[in-house]
Design a protein around this motif. Structure first.
Motif, PDB file in Angstrom:
ATOM      1  N   GLN A  67       0.832  -1.201   0.000  1.00 23.70           N
ATOM      2  CA  GLN A  67       0.000   0.000   0.000  1.00 23.70           C
ATOM      3  C   GLN A  67       0.874   1.262   0.000  1.00 23.70           C
ATOM      4  O   GLN A  67       0.484   2.286  -0.528  1.00 23.70           O
ATOM      5  CB  GLN A  67      -0.907  -0.009   1.222  1.00 23.70           C
ATOM      6  N   ALA A  68       2.069   1.191   0.592  1.00 26.09           N
ATOM      7  CA  ALA A  68       2.959   2.354   0.626  1.00 26.09           C
ATOM      8  C   ALA A  68       3.698   2.531  -0.691  1.00 26.09           C
ATOM      9  O   ALA A  68       4.356   3.561  -0.893  1.00 26.09           O
ATOM     10  CB  ALA A  68       3.954   2.213   1.776  1.00 26.09           C
ATOM     11  N   GLY A  69       3.623   1.558  -1.575  1.00 23.35           N
ATOM     12  CA  GLY A  69       4.293   1.670  -2.861  1.00 23.35           C
ATOM     13  C   GLY A  69       5.786   1.423  -2.805  1.00 23.35           C
ATOM     14  O   GLY A  69       6.514   1.817  -3.721  1.00 23.35           O
ATOM     15  N   LEU A  70       6.272   0.795  -1.743  1.00 23.38           N
ATOM     16  CA  LEU A  70       7.709   0.527  -1.636  1.00 23.38           C
ATOM     17  C   LEU A  70       8.157  -0.492  -2.672  1.00 23.38           C
ATOM     18  O   LEU A  70       9.249  -0.392  -3.225  1.00 23.38           O
ATOM     19  CB  LEU A  70       8.054   0.035  -0.229  1.00 23.38           C
ATOM     20  N   VAL A  71       7.321  -1.503  -2.919  1.00 26.51           N
ATOM     21  CA  VAL A  71       7.615  -2.518  -3.925  1.00 26.51           C
ATOM     22  C   VAL A  71       6.336  -2.812  -4.691  1.00 26.51           C
ATOM     23  O   VAL A  71       5.236  -2.471  -4.249  1.00 26.51           O
ATOM     24  CB  VAL A  71       8.150  -3.822  -3.277  1.00 26.51           C
ATOM     25  N   SER A  72       6.488  -3.459  -5.818  1.00 26.52           N
ATOM     26  CA  SER A  72       5.318  -3.797  -6.624  1.00 26.52           C
ATOM     27  C   SER A  72       4.709  -5.097  -6.130  1.00 26.52           C
ATOM     28  O   SER A  72       5.417  -5.964  -5.598  1.00 26.52           O
ATOM     29  CB  SER A  72       5.724  -3.937  -8.097  1.00 26.52           C
TER      30      SER A  72
ATOM     31  N   GLU B 198       3.894  -7.540  -7.781  1.00 25.37           N
ATOM     32  CA  GLU B 198       4.450  -8.666  -8.527  1.00 25.37           C
ATOM     33  C   GLU B 198       5.773  -9.160  -7.926  1.00 25.37           C
ATOM     34  O   GLU B 198       6.164 -10.309  -8.148  1.00 25.37           O
ATOM     35  CB  GLU B 198       4.672  -8.275  -9.990  1.00 25.37           C
ATOM     36  N   CYS B 199       6.466  -8.286  -7.188  1.00 30.59           N
ATOM     37  CA  CYS B 199       7.778  -8.656  -6.621  1.00 30.59           C
ATOM     38  C   CYS B 199       7.828  -8.317  -5.132  1.00 30.59           C
ATOM     39  O   CYS B 199       8.634  -7.482  -4.697  1.00 30.59           O
ATOM     40  CB  CYS B 199       8.906  -7.943  -7.357  1.00 30.59           C
ATOM     41  N   PRO B 200       6.976  -8.941  -4.319  1.00 30.82           N
ATOM     42  CA  PRO B 200       6.953  -8.593  -2.886  1.00 30.82           C
ATOM     43  C   PRO B 200       8.239  -8.979  -2.165  1.00 30.82           C
ATOM     44  O   PRO B 200       8.544  -8.436  -1.109  1.00 30.82           O
ATOM     45  CB  PRO B 200       5.752  -9.390  -2.355  1.00 30.82           C
ATOM     46  N   GLU B 201       9.009  -9.925  -2.748  1.00 31.87           N
ATOM     47  CA  GLU B 201      10.230 -10.369  -2.085  1.00 31.87           C
ATOM     48  C   GLU B 201      11.305  -9.282  -2.072  1.00 31.87           C
ATOM     49  O   GLU B 201      12.335  -9.423  -1.397  1.00 31.87           O
ATOM     50  CB  GLU B 201      10.772 -11.627  -2.771  1.00 31.87           C
ATOM     51  N   GLN B 202      11.084  -8.188  -2.797  1.00 33.38           N
ATOM     52  CA  GLN B 202      12.052  -7.096  -2.807  1.00 33.38           C
ATOM     53  C   GLN B 202      12.054  -6.315  -1.487  1.00 33.38           C
ATOM     54  O   GLN B 202      12.978  -5.544  -1.226  1.00 33.38           O
ATOM     55  CB  GLN B 202      11.766  -6.138  -3.966  1.00 33.38           C
ATOM     56  N   LEU B 203      11.035  -6.512  -0.683  1.00 32.53           N
ATOM     57  CA  LEU B 203      10.962  -5.845   0.613  1.00 32.53           C
ATOM     58  C   LEU B 203      11.344  -6.828   1.713  1.00 32.53           C
ATOM     59  O   LEU B 203      10.711  -7.870   1.875  1.00 32.53           O
ATOM     60  CB  LEU B 203       9.552  -5.306   0.872  1.00 32.53           C
ATOM     61  N   LEU B 204      12.384  -6.505   2.459  1.00 31.29           N
ATOM     62  CA  LEU B 204      12.830  -7.331   3.577  1.00 31.29           C
ATOM     63  C   LEU B 204      12.526  -6.619   4.889  1.00 31.29           C
ATOM     64  O   LEU B 204      12.712  -5.403   4.999  1.00 31.29           O
ATOM     65  CB  LEU B 204      14.343  -7.595   3.492  1.00 31.29           C
TER      66      LEU B 204
ATOM     67  N   GLY C 219      20.284  -6.607   4.523  1.00 36.85           N
ATOM     68  CA  GLY C 219      19.762  -6.629   3.161  1.00 36.85           C
ATOM     69  C   GLY C 219      20.744  -7.244   2.174  1.00 36.85           C
ATOM     70  O   GLY C 219      20.343  -7.918   1.214  1.00 36.85           O
ATOM     71  N   LEU C 220      22.049  -7.038   2.435  1.00 41.87           N
ATOM     72  CA  LEU C 220      23.064  -7.617   1.560  1.00 41.87           C
ATOM     73  C   LEU C 220      23.177  -9.131   1.750  1.00 41.87           C
ATOM     74  O   LEU C 220      23.508  -9.862   0.818  1.00 41.87           O
ATOM     75  CB  LEU C 220      24.423  -6.960   1.832  1.00 41.87           C
ATOM     76  N   ASP C 221      22.904  -9.599   2.965  1.00 40.00           N
ATOM     77  CA  ASP C 221      22.996 -11.036   3.246  1.00 40.00           C
ATOM     78  C   ASP C 221      21.930 -11.440   4.261  1.00 40.00           C
ATOM     79  O   ASP C 221      22.202 -11.531   5.456  1.00 40.00           O
ATOM     80  CB  ASP C 221      24.391 -11.388   3.765  1.00 40.00           C
ATOM     81  N   PRO C 222      20.695 -11.693   3.802  1.00 43.02           N
ATOM     82  CA  PRO C 222      19.615 -12.046   4.738  1.00 43.02           C
ATOM     83  C   PRO C 222      19.809 -13.395   5.412  1.00 43.02           C
ATOM     84  O   PRO C 222      19.089 -13.715   6.354  1.00 43.02           O
ATOM     85  CB  PRO C 222      18.364 -12.062   3.838  1.00 43.02           C
ATOM     86  N   THR C 223      20.760 -14.197   4.943  1.00 43.78           N
ATOM     87  CA  THR C 223      20.967 -15.528   5.525  1.00 43.78           C
ATOM     88  C   THR C 223      21.929 -15.501   6.700  1.00 43.78           C
ATOM     89  O   THR C 223      22.287 -16.561   7.230  1.00 43.78           O
ATOM     90  CB  THR C 223      21.507 -16.503   4.464  1.00 43.78           C
ATOM     91  N   ILE C 224      22.356 -14.323   7.126  1.00 43.39           N
ATOM     92  CA  ILE C 224      23.371 -14.222   8.183  1.00 43.39           C
ATOM     93  C   ILE C 224      22.852 -14.791   9.506  1.00 43.39           C
ATOM     94  O   ILE C 224      23.607 -15.354  10.298  1.00 43.39           O
ATOM     95  CB  ILE C 224      23.829 -12.757   8.349  1.00 43.39           C
ATOM     96  N   VAL C 225      21.547 -14.642   9.769  1.00 45.69           N
ATOM     97  CA  VAL C 225      20.958 -15.243  10.975  1.00 45.69           C
ATOM     98  C   VAL C 225      20.387 -16.594  10.556  1.00 45.69           C
ATOM     99  O   VAL C 225      19.364 -16.670   9.880  1.00 45.69           O
ATOM    100  CB  VAL C 225      19.870 -14.348  11.589  1.00 45.69           C
TER     101      VAL C 225
END
Length: 454
Positions: free
Chosen positions: A1-6, A8-14, A302-308
């Motif tokens: 709703q805030a328009g941060l990501v589309s 179609e690509c919700p995975e772009q928001l972490l 954001g650069l490495d979400p797998t760190i945890v």
């Protein structure tokens, strides 16, 4: 709703958990980028006159010159602090912000350098705003709660000016300070009080018999260091208790470091209290530019979400289902008879329990059947609870946190054929990914649930 990501690509928001982001950043720091409070002995219960020695001043200046550099984001190796850590070392990050204090406990995993969460993130309303509320209560005691309430409603801009003036003095408060702190009262406050009460503020101050607070002829409240310390004590005491309660838990034994981050961590009052309480048990460290720690850590995440690699589930998650009714096991009020079959309604089937360790990408699957033949849609409601013993979705504390709706296409099969729906929850990330699939047609719907919500 805030328009941060589309869409179609919700995975772009972490989504990053604040104390977790701070933890990721702190582990990359070098020693000269940290203030080690545990290395500074207390002098007669007070902080030393020079809380940061010359070497720290040099480090601060060096950091200031390179503040706009992005090297802290792209260093391939860890900092000098990392070299002191061994596999299995544990540390706490206390994110002390304006409204809340959030704690997280991590364990280092070498050689890959990933983190394992040992205890679910916890927090409480013990932020710096508590000091502001204590100051407001002091004003209510001096001038009357009814007047302060009226003044805030009638003169909101002047009230903001007063809070800004107090904020500046709050930041200047320190355990070793000997001089008084002057807080300017806006002229509109003085004038409004005279009109409202028929007397001046100096008279009100004398009648209140408040210790350590005097009136200055320059139109200021003169607060002694003792008076300012009293404003800090309730909030700081709650923070110390919260950290101490966490340290008493069996799964949080052997802590090596305690990192203080967040805006409130800049306060010498809080630093001194934490140092006095825990400095003998672990190293208490404050990053330089502590207010930016979370922001920088979020970028690293954001650069490495797998760190945890391993997190603790903050809640129990599951779905609401119908089970076959078992006399003596299920309460009669949950009995539902449909098509000649007896069902128990509102059953809470857990996929994961509160505080359970969940690895990154861990998947839990369940298989269900539509409640009646020929059903054209199945709705799977997802529930969560802070308890690990909830049996029904109607139990206290159980709430709905998501819904997955799956359209069931008509099949050319006998009417009595069994039809299966496979529900999947993927854990370990900052969001839970929920999938429902019709086994017969492979039709799939997906949803996400905020893993960090409480």
């Amino acid at each position: 709703q805030a328009g941060l990501v589309s869409p179609e690509c919700p995975e772009q928001l972490l989504i990053a958990l604040e104390p977790e982001a701070a933890s990721i950043y702190c582990r990359k720091l070098r020693l000269h980028q940290l203030i080690d409070l545990s290395c500074k002995p207390l002098a007669k219960g007070l902080a030393p006159e020079h809380p940061i020695d010359s070497s720290f001043r040099q480090a601060r200046e060096q950091l200031r010159r390179s503040r706009h550099s992005r090297t802290f984001l792209v260093e391939s190796g860890m900092g000098e602090l990392w070299s002191e850590m061994q596999a299995g070392d544990r540390y706490i990050v206390a994110d002390c912000g304006g409204g809340t204090v959030d704690l997280t406990v991590h364990q280092i995993e070498k050689p890959q350098g990933t983190l394992k969460e040992l205890y679910k993130a916890s927090g409480g309303p013990y932020g710096a705003v508590g000091v502001d509320l204590a100051f407001e209560q002091l004003l209510c005691h001096i001038f009357g709660a009814d007047f302060i309430s009226t003044f805030k409603a009638k003169r909101p801009a002047a009230w903001v000016d007063l809070t800004i003036a107090f904020e500046a003095r709050k930041r200047a408060a320190a355990p070793a300070r000997a001089s008084a702190l002057n807080i300017s009262l806006p002229f509109s406050f003085i004038d409004f009080y005279r009109k409202h009460r028929g007397q001046n503020v100096e008279t009100a101050l004398k009648r209140s018999n408040v210790n350590f607070v005097k009136w200055s002829s320059q139109g200021m409240l003169r607060m002694s260091p003792e008076a300012m310390s009293e404003l800090f004590q309730p909030t700081i005491s709650q923070i110390i208790k919260h950290i101490d309660d966490l340290l008493q838990k069996p799964e949080v034994q052997g802590i090596k470091f305690l990192f203080l981050v967040g805006g409130f961590a800049e306060s010498p009052m809080l630093q001194r209290a934490v140092q006095a309480a825990f400095g003998s048990a672990c190293r208490v460290l404050v990053p330089q530019d502590v207010g930016l720690t979370i922001l920088k850590g979020a970028v690293l995440f954001g650069l490495d979400p797998t760190i945890v690699r391993v997190r603790r589930s903050p809640l129990s998650y599951g779905v609401g289902v119908l089970n076959k009714f078992v006399e003596g096991k299920h309460p009669r009020e949950k009995l539902l008879v449909k098509g000649g079959r007896s069902w128990c309604t509102d059953v809470f089937e857990r996929f994961v329990t509160v505080d359970q360790s969940v690895a990154l990408g861990e998947v839990v699957q369940r298989r269900y059947c539509p409640a009646r033949p020929g059903q054209r849609r199945t709705i799977i409601n997802i529930y969560c609870s802070a308890s690990d013993d909830a049996l029904y979705i109607t139990d206290p504390g159980v709430r709905k946190c998501g819904t997955v709706s799956l359209e069931l296409d008509e099949l050319g099969q006998p009417s009595g054929a069994r039809r299966e729906i496979r529900a999947t929850m993927q854990f370990g990330d900052t969001e839970i990914k929920v999938t429902a699939m019709d086994i017969s047609t492979a039709k799939t719907v997906r949803a996400s649930i905020d893993f960090l919500s409480n």
